[in-house]
Design a protein around this motif. Structure first.
Motif, mmCIF file in Angstrom:
data_model
loop_
_atom_site.group_PDB
_atom_site.id
_atom_site.type_symbol
_atom_site.label_atom_id
_atom_site.label_comp_id
_atom_site.label_asym_id
_atom_site.label_seq_id
_atom_site.Cartn_x
_atom_site.Cartn_y
_atom_site.Cartn_z
ATOM 1 N N ALA A 1 84.114 12.024 24.964
ATOM 2 C CA ALA A 1 83.052 13.123 24.453
ATOM 3 C C ALA A 1 82.410 13.627 25.647
ATOM 4 C CB ALA A 1 82.256 12.519 23.219
ATOM 5 N N PRO A 2 81.709 14.713 25.499
ATOM 6 C CA PRO A 2 81.003 15.223 26.701
ATOM 7 C C PRO A 2 79.630 14.476 26.653
ATOM 8 C CG PRO A 2 81.702 17.101 25.157
ATOM 9 C CD PRO A 2 81.994 15.872 24.528
ATOM 10 N N TRP A 3 79.058 14.457 27.747
ATOM 11 C CA TRP A 3 77.959 13.690 27.860
ATOM 12 C C TRP A 3 76.647 14.178 26.845
ATOM 13 C CZ3 TRP A 3 76.220 9.506 30.345
ATOM 14 C CH2 TRP A 3 74.916 9.359 30.744
ATOM 15 N N SER A 4 76.586 15.398 26.790
ATOM 16 C CA SER A 4 75.691 16.026 25.913
ATOM 17 C C SER A 4 76.414 17.038 25.344
ATOM 18 C CB SER A 4 74.376 16.478 26.444
ATOM 19 O OG SER A 4 74.650 17.452 27.244
ATOM 20 N N GLY A 5 76.174 17.245 23.542
ATOM 21 C CA GLY A 5 76.668 18.358 23.136
ATOM 22 C C GLY A 5 75.966 19.623 23.034
ATOM 23 N N GLN A 6 76.681 20.713 23.229
ATOM 24 C CA GLN A 6 76.119 22.244 23.433
ATOM 25 C C GLN A 6 76.209 22.919 21.939
ATOM 26 O OE1 GLN A 6 74.574 22.613 25.830
ATOM 27 N NE2 GLN A 6 75.072 20.665 27.251
ATOM 28 N N ALA B 1 83.709 11.745 46.861
ATOM 29 C CA ALA B 1 84.852 11.744 46.193
ATOM 30 C C ALA B 1 84.563 11.390 44.503
ATOM 31 C CB ALA B 1 85.885 10.576 46.561
ATOM 32 N N THR B 2 83.724 10.297 44.526
ATOM 33 C CA THR B 2 83.106 9.805 42.942
ATOM 34 C C THR B 2 82.269 11.012 42.417
ATOM 35 O OG1 THR B 2 82.975 7.653 43.997
ATOM 36 C CG2 THR B 2 81.931 8.063 41.638
ATOM 37 N N PHE B 3 81.563 11.665 43.061
ATOM 38 C CA PHE B 3 80.907 12.857 42.545
ATOM 39 C C PHE B 3 81.943 13.920 42.025
ATOM 40 C CE2 PHE B 3 79.163 17.278 43.506
ATOM 41 C CZ PHE B 3 78.280 17.382 42.595
ATOM 42 N N CYS B 4 82.738 14.354 42.608
ATOM 43 C CA CYS B 4 83.835 15.202 42.346
ATOM 44 C C CYS B 4 84.632 14.848 41.038
ATOM 45 C CB CYS B 4 84.721 15.846 43.390
ATOM 46 S SG CYS B 4 83.887 16.561 44.788
ATOM 47 N N ALA B 5 84.892 13.496 41.296
ATOM 48 C CA ALA B 5 85.739 13.129 40.190
ATOM 49 C C ALA B 5 85.148 13.061 38.893
ATOM 50 C CB ALA B 5 86.334 11.531 40.416
ATOM 51 N N THR B 6 83.542 12.640 38.972
ATOM 52 C CA THR B 6 83.004 12.776 37.653
ATOM 53 C C THR B 6 82.743 13.981 37.184
ATOM 54 O OG1 THR B 6 81.758 10.825 38.611
ATOM 55 C CG2 THR B 6 80.594 12.134 36.666
ATOM 56 N N LEU B 7 82.652 15.195 38.118
ATOM 57 C CA LEU B 7 82.527 16.455 37.507
ATOM 58 C C LEU B 7 83.623 16.602 36.827
ATOM 59 C CD1 LEU B 7 81.014 18.556 40.620
ATOM 60 C CD2 LEU B 7 79.670 17.671 38.601
ATOM 61 N N VAL B 8 84.920 16.517 37.357
ATOM 62 C CA VAL B 8 86.169 17.083 36.839
ATOM 63 C C VAL B 8 86.365 16.185 35.386
ATOM 64 C CG1 VAL B 8 88.700 16.886 36.903
ATOM 65 C CG2 VAL B 8 87.213 17.582 38.943
ATOM 66 N N ASP B 9 86.234 14.928 35.345
ATOM 67 C CA ASP B 9 86.259 14.295 34.324
ATOM 68 C C ASP B 9 85.411 14.801 32.977
ATOM 69 O OD1 ASP B 9 87.233 11.650 33.052
ATOM 70 O OD2 ASP B 9 85.208 11.313 32.701
ATOM 71 N N GLU B 10 84.103 15.168 33.503
ATOM 72 C CA GLU B 10 83.290 15.545 32.694
ATOM 73 C C GLU B 10 83.750 16.895 32.195
ATOM 74 O OE1 GLU B 10 80.268 15.008 29.668
ATOM 75 O OE2 GLU B 10 80.994 13.662 31.263
ATOM 76 N N TRP B 11 84.180 18.018 32.758
ATOM 77 C CA TRP B 11 84.710 19.040 32.522
ATOM 78 C C TRP B 11 85.807 19.087 31.644
ATOM 79 C CZ3 TRP B 11 84.328 21.155 38.358
ATOM 80 C CH2 TRP B 11 82.934 21.657 38.305
ATOM 81 N N VAL B 12 86.755 18.163 31.755
ATOM 82 C CA VAL B 12 87.743 18.042 30.962
ATOM 83 C C VAL B 12 87.328 17.615 29.526
ATOM 84 C CG1 VAL B 12 89.684 16.447 30.315
ATOM 85 C CG2 VAL B 12 89.241 17.462 32.693
ATOM 86 N N ARG B 13 86.221 16.774 29.526
ATOM 87 C CA ARG B 13 85.653 16.394 28.252
ATOM 88 C C ARG B 13 85.090 17.503 27.519
ATOM 89 N NH1 ARG B 13 84.817 10.572 27.759
ATOM 90 N NH2 ARG B 13 85.471 9.793 29.630
ATOM 91 N N CYS B 14 84.710 18.632 28.128
ATOM 92 C CA CYS B 14 84.314 19.823 27.539
ATOM 93 C C CYS B 14 85.214 20.816 27.524
ATOM 94 C CB CYS B 14 83.386 20.459 28.651
ATOM 95 S SG CYS B 14 81.772 19.231 29.156
ATOM 96 N N GLY B 15 86.530 20.575 27.666
ATOM 97 C CA GLY B 15 87.672 21.455 27.306
ATOM 98 C C GLY B 15 88.160 21.936 28.362
#
Length: 594
Positions: free
Chosen positions: A204-209, A21-35
């Motif tokens: 902000a995203p974890w790392s800029g692209q 659950a935490t893994f998936c919530a982290t993915l989604v949270d980070e994806w939102v930060r990426c737009g």
């Protein structure tokens, strides 16, 4: 089918559930930060952790589809509009295989997409567990990246945000396309989000692209301009490729055409078909004119992006022997006739925009093509005007609605259309007026007819009012997308030309070479389905206009509805022949008189 229960209990089970659950919530949270803002989900048990994470995030809009193919094509439509990936999520097993058609289209059209397939854990594979297939690299080379991180564990928590960023980086460039993330989940599937890894910066995203898309050097732009200025040429403007903002590209192409005094033979998917300028819409009919083929023969052809649907235009460009220069997006190679002299693999919009200034400078140093300004492009624009008048006059003699009537009506009344890759895209390309300003989306990567309604739902979820234009076979091919459509908060008109079968096949040599019976069985494929009854069964409003005025009224109305226009396959072929002949003869007559 009952889900398989793997042995896992007590504290370890709870830790696994919470980690997932935490893994998936982290993915989604980070994806939102990426737009990322959209997810298109098909129901299933094994995908529970990610489905809940998507639904729980306030910045993600989740659309449910009962069919995986529909969900994936809707995600494709969203990505076409925004240039950002939407998430497509399904459960394990054969569910994942139904994503494949949309994945292939996203690959060939360079549309970003995050394809998430839930999977069984390693101990459930190759032992006869239900809903378990080999999902490793399921989509082959149609994805930009495949990754299976294994069952989530807190031991790897420090990598989760970097993984989410990696997914977005791979799907958005420098050659956009789908990424396949295969996610094995172990039961229990319901857990709590505990100690989600911290971010580096707020929102902000974890790392800029930074994606360094291919940009030409100044000397390369200069060289290209020298190949164009002072010559008699045409611009064939197609869709520039995935991830482009059509408005900026269209404006640059229009300016370049004005600087060069060249006509723009504008594919409806280019976004260039706007009022004014040197825009030519009826190029298919123009080059059918024997007189125009010679009188309007250019020395050079500048092709921008993907080619239009017109086979006649392609044959003309091949046969006249003009030097062909094509500017296409990175990762593509566009030369189906093997005649291109110069390939320029670069950012199309940037190349055209920078080319305008250089061409304008050089243009001041040479005599304009054709002797005087606007003589060359003016001849093309005059031919386009004559073609439009001939089409309007010919169609005006019909009491009943025909496929070209529908195409022109959609162009006149719609701002945005999603058009099937069969006769509908050809009728829009050939017969819609120049200044209609219609913005067209169409799955022309693989040119399939599947998922058109679903793609339109994805486009409408981003842009608002949309018209989908499909034939009856494409409509039947995508019926599952009508499920729950009446309750979706979108404004979508689905126009169906119903000629009881595959109308495009009637234009092929098989139609004349084969006996009627075998041809109908193998190609015509009459289905005898009452489409209005089918659409009504999904709770949708159905209009069945029989006059031009009724059709325009239906297209002008708001709200989701299905508009069914009955036409005749055999008569449709004759009408196209009559229209093409009328256009060619009118242009021939004008050139002879001039």
């Amino acid at each position: 089918m009952e889900p398989t229960i793997e042995p896992n209990s007590g504290t370890n089970a709870r830790n696994t559930a919470n980690a997932q659950a935490t893994f998936c919530a982290t993915l989604v949270d980070e994806w939102v930060r990426c737009g990322v803002t959209h997810a298109f989900v098909a129901p299933g048990s094994r995908s529970t952790p990610l489905a809940i994470a998507l639904e729980s995030h306030p910045a993600i809009r989740v659309e449910m589809f009962i069919d995986e193919r529909s969900a994936a094509f809707a995600a494709l439509g969203s990505g076409q509009v925004t240039g950002l990936p939407a998430v497509a999520l399904c459960t394990s097993g054969t569910a994942a295989t139904h994503f494949h058609a949309a994945v292939v289209e996203a690959h060939l059209s360079a549309v970003p997409m995050i394809v998430c397939t839930a999977d069984r854990p390693p101990e459930a594979r190759d032992v006869g567990a239900a809903q378990t297939i080999d999902q490793t690299a399921l989509y082959g080379n149609a994805v930009r990246w495949f990754h299976d991180p294994g069952v989530a564990s807190y031991d790897a928590a420090r990598t989760w945000r970097a993984l989410a960023d990696h997914v977005v980086a791979r799907t958005t460039g420098p050659v956009p396309g789908p990424v396949h993330l295969n996610l094995p989940f172990r039961e229990p599937l319901l857990g709590e989000v505990v100690d989600m890894p911290a971010t580096r910066a707020h929102e902000a995203p974890w790392s800029g692209q930074i994606h360094a898309k291919a940009l030409l050097g100044d000397w390369e732009i200069e060289d290209l301009a020298h190949r164009l200025v002072g010559r008699r040429g045409v611009i064939i403007a197609g869709h520039p490729g995935g991830g482009y903002v059509l408005g900026a590209y269209a404006a640059a192409a229009t300016v370049l055409a004005s600087v060069l005094d060249w006509p723009v033979l504008a594919c409806p998917r280019s976004g260039v078909r706007v009022e004014g300028g040197n825009i030519v819409a009826h190029f298919d009919g123009i080059v059918r004119s024997a007189t125009a083929r010679d009188a309007l023969k250019p020395d050079v052809i500048l092709r921008l992006g993907a080619p239009p649907a017109s086979k006649v235009l392609g044959q003309w460009a091949k046969e006249i022997g003009a030097e062909q220069i094509v500017v296409h997006s990175p990762g593509s190679y566009l030369d189906p006739d093997h005649v291109v002299a110069h390939h320029i693999e670069a950012d199309v919009a940037n190349t055209v925009d920078r080319l305008c200034a250089v061409a304008a400078r050089l243009n001041a140093e040479v005599s304009p093509p054709g002797g005087a300004p606007f003589v060359w492009s003016g001849a093309w624009r005059r031919a386009d005007s004559i073609a439009d008048q001939a089409i309007e006059s010919c169609l005006g003699s019909f009491d009943s609605l025909t496929d070209p009537h529908v195409a022109r009506a959609i162009a006149a009344k719609s701002r945005i259309a999603v058009v099937s890759s069969s006769m509908p895209i050809r009728d829009i390309e050939w017969y819609a007026s120049t200044g209609d300003g219609l913005l067209v989306y169409s799955n022309r990567g693989a040119n399939g007819i599947d998922g058109v309604v679903a793609t339109a739902i994805g486009v409408a979820s981003e842009l608002g009012a949309v018209t989908a234009y499909v034939g009856d076979v494409a409509f039947l091919h995508d019926l599952s997308s009508l499920t729950m459509l009446a309750s979706r908060n979108i404004d979508l008109r689905i126009v169906v030309t119903d000629n009881d079968g595959g109308g495009i096949f009637s234009f092929l040599p098989q139609a004349e070479a084969m006996p009627h019976g075998p041809f109908e069985k193998l190609f015509g494929t009459p289905h005898s389905t009452k489409l209005e009854v089918v659409a009504s069964g999904f709770g949708l409003r159905v209009d069945t206009p029989t006059t031009h005025a009724e059709l325009l009224n239906s297209l002008s109305a708001t709200g989701t509805r299905v508009i069914i226009v009955r036409t005749n396959r055999n008569e449709n072929v004759k009408l196209h022949e009559r229209l093409n002949s009328a256009v060619a003869s009118s242009i021939d007559e004008d050139f002879r008189a001039g």
